[in-house]
Write a protein that holds these residues in place. Structure first.
Motif, short mmCIF file in Angstrom:
data_model
loop_
_atom_site.label_atom_id
_atom_site.label_comp_id
_atom_site.label_asym_id
_atom_site.label_seq_id
_atom_site.Cartn_x
_atom_site.Cartn_y
_atom_site.Cartn_z
N VAL A 1 -1.70 15.06 5.93
CA VAL A 1 -2.65 14.39 6.83
C VAL A 1 -3.35 13.24 6.10
O VAL A 1 -3.52 12.14 6.64
CB VAL A 1 -3.68 15.39 7.38
CG1 VAL A 1 -4.71 14.65 8.25
CG2 VAL A 1 -2.99 16.47 8.21
N LEU A 2 -3.76 13.48 4.85
CA LEU A 2 -4.40 12.41 4.07
C LEU A 2 -3.45 11.23 3.89
O LEU A 2 -3.86 10.07 3.98
CB LEU A 2 -4.83 12.95 2.70
CG LEU A 2 -6.12 13.76 2.67
CD1 LEU A 2 -6.33 14.36 1.28
CD2 LEU A 2 -7.32 12.90 3.06
N LEU A 3 -2.17 11.53 3.63
CA LEU A 3 -1.19 10.47 3.47
C LEU A 3 -1.08 9.64 4.75
O LEU A 3 -0.98 8.40 4.70
CB LEU A 3 0.17 11.06 3.10
CG LEU A 3 1.30 10.06 2.85
CD1 LEU A 3 0.95 9.11 1.72
CD2 LEU A 3 2.59 10.81 2.52
N HIS A 4 -1.13 10.30 5.89
CA HIS A 4 -1.05 9.59 7.17
C HIS A 4 -2.23 8.66 7.36
O HIS A 4 -2.07 7.46 7.61
CB HIS A 4 -0.98 10.59 8.33
CG HIS A 4 -0.84 9.94 9.67
ND1 HIS A 4 0.25 10.15 10.49
CD2 HIS A 4 -1.65 9.08 10.36
CE1 HIS A 4 0.11 9.44 11.60
NE2 HIS A 4 -1.06 8.79 11.54
N ILE A 5 -3.44 9.19 7.24
CA ILE A 5 -4.61 8.37 7.56
C ILE A 5 -4.86 7.30 6.51
O ILE A 5 -5.31 6.19 6.84
CB ILE A 5 -5.86 9.24 7.80
CG1 ILE A 5 -6.28 10.00 6.57
CG2 ILE A 5 -5.63 10.19 8.96
CD1 ILE A 5 -7.52 10.85 6.75
N ILE A 6 -4.54 7.58 5.24
CA ILE A 6 -4.74 6.55 4.21
C ILE A 6 -3.68 5.47 4.33
O ILE A 6 -3.98 4.28 4.16
CB ILE A 6 -4.72 7.20 2.81
CG1 ILE A 6 -5.98 8.06 2.63
CG2 ILE A 6 -4.66 6.13 1.72
CD1 ILE A 6 -6.01 8.86 1.35
N SER A 7 -2.44 5.84 4.65
CA SER A 7 -1.40 4.82 4.83
C SER A 7 -1.71 3.95 6.04
O SER A 7 -1.42 2.75 6.05
CB SER A 7 -0.01 5.46 4.95
OG SER A 7 0.08 6.30 6.08
N ASP A 8 -2.32 4.53 7.09
CA ASP A 8 -2.75 3.73 8.23
C ASP A 8 -3.88 2.77 7.83
O ASP A 8 -3.94 1.63 8.29
CB ASP A 8 -3.23 4.63 9.37
CG ASP A 8 -2.08 5.15 10.22
OD1 ASP A 8 -0.93 4.77 9.96
OD2 ASP A 8 -2.34 5.95 11.14
N TRP A 9 -4.77 3.24 6.96
CA TRP A 9 -5.87 2.39 6.49
C TRP A 9 -5.36 1.19 5.70
O TRP A 9 -5.97 0.12 5.72
CB TRP A 9 -6.83 3.22 5.62
CG TRP A 9 -7.79 2.39 4.84
CD1 TRP A 9 -8.93 1.78 5.29
CD2 TRP A 9 -7.69 2.06 3.44
NE1 TRP A 9 -9.55 1.10 4.27
CE2 TRP A 9 -8.80 1.25 3.12
CE3 TRP A 9 -6.77 2.37 2.44
CZ2 TRP A 9 -9.02 0.75 1.83
CZ3 TRP A 9 -6.98 1.88 1.16
CH2 TRP A 9 -8.09 1.08 0.87
N THR A 10 -4.21 1.33 5.02
CA THR A 10 -3.72 0.23 4.19
C THR A 10 -3.22 -0.95 5.01
O THR A 10 -3.03 -2.04 4.46
CB THR A 10 -2.58 0.69 3.27
OG1 THR A 10 -1.45 1.11 4.05
CG2 THR A 10 -3.03 1.80 2.35
#
Length: 291
Positions: free
Chosen positions: A98-107
């Motif tokens: 989940v962290l990977l999803h939301i952080i990759s979206d933030w990038t």
């Protein structure tokens, strides 16, 4: 990031795990948690509203840091309910996914509600493009190796190589964007936003200084400089916030261009000017102070 790239990340996460002496049910639970956690925040697409409201109904609460443990607990409970598997690694994998999803979206440049419900503001950095073509290129290059080497140890190393390549790419994009950002700040621009090209080496930048917003390009080994300039008129932002389409845009964008057209005020996100219609709003004079 696009849906298919999140799915790729989930598969690559599972492939990089050490599964020695792991039973079949636990493997299936970890696979489901890895892929599911990397995809689940985008469930909000099912109820995202059309038009200007889409800006705030997609990548909202489901992409919040607050939801990370909630999603992880959900996958842990589902693993036990369906497969009768109880393993703390499922929770950990789901948290990372989940962290990977939301952080990759933030990038990328499309805003993400990292701190909902405490604030509706969207956060975006823009140093990685929204489409994951580079990651899919890495996957395509490594796929023949997966077909050639069948041992679990070799395959795990191949999946981990994918993550090393991805980290190098993201690091390169971050350094390039940071250089562009620092250079524009040094030139006296108050606000700066960037949007990465789909191919590495190119950055579009948007910078605001008093009554002017500029759009420019910075290409490694290519041409760089200002492409066009937007007139930015001073307006009453508090009044614009009372008109929902404009309010959504103001919460979504790092900064906007405001142009007084007399009968109306045009508000738009310069990063997507002319590309996404919902990122340009005209506020009629008679509607500036009503919903």
């Amino acid at each position: 990031m696009d849906y298919m790239t999140h799915t790729l990340f989930g598969v690559a996460m599972y492939g990089a795990l050490n599964k020695v002496n792991m039973d079949t049910k636990t493997k299936w639970a970890l696979f489901a948690a890895s892929v599911g956690a990397n995809v689940i925040p985008d469930i909000d697409i099912q109820w995202a509203r059309a038009g200007a409201d889409y800006l705030m109904s997609h990548r909202g609460i489901t992409h919040s840091f607050l939801m990370v443990p909630v999603w992880a607990v959900m996958f842990s409970l589902l693993s036990y309910a369906i497969l009768r598997v109880k393993d703390r690694r499922i929770f950990i994998v789901a948290v990372v996914g989940v962290l990977l999803h939301i952080i990759s979206d933030w990038t990328n440049a499309w805003g993400t509600g990292l701190l909902e419900p405490f604030t509706s503001r969207r956060y975006a950095s823009g140093f990685v493009p929204n489409k994951g073509y580079v990651f899919w290129t890495f996957a395509a290059v490594l796929l023949p190796l997966l077909l050639l080497f069948r041992s679990k140890e070799h395959r795990r190393r191949i999946f981990r190589t994918f993550w090393v390549l991805g980290a190098v790419y993201v690091g390169f994009q971050l350094v390039h964007s940071a250089y562009v950002y620092a250079d524009l700040k040094k030139d006296g621009y108050d606000q700066v936003a960037v949007r990465a090209d789909r191919i590495p080496g190119g950055i579009s930048y948007y910078a605001k200084k008093e009554d002017v917003v500029v759009e420019g390009r910075h290409e490694i080994g290519g041409e760089s400089g200002i492409v066009r300039t937007f007139r930015n008129d001073p307006v009453d932002v508090e009044q614009l916030m009372q008109y929902r389409p404009a309010r959504n845009l103001l919460l979504f964008a790092p900064f906007v261009v405001t142009q007084d057209l007399g009968e109306s005020i045009r508000v738009f996100d310069p990063r997507f000017s002319g590309r996404v219609s919902i990122l340009s709003v005209e506020v009629p004079a008679s509607s500036r102070s009503v919903e």
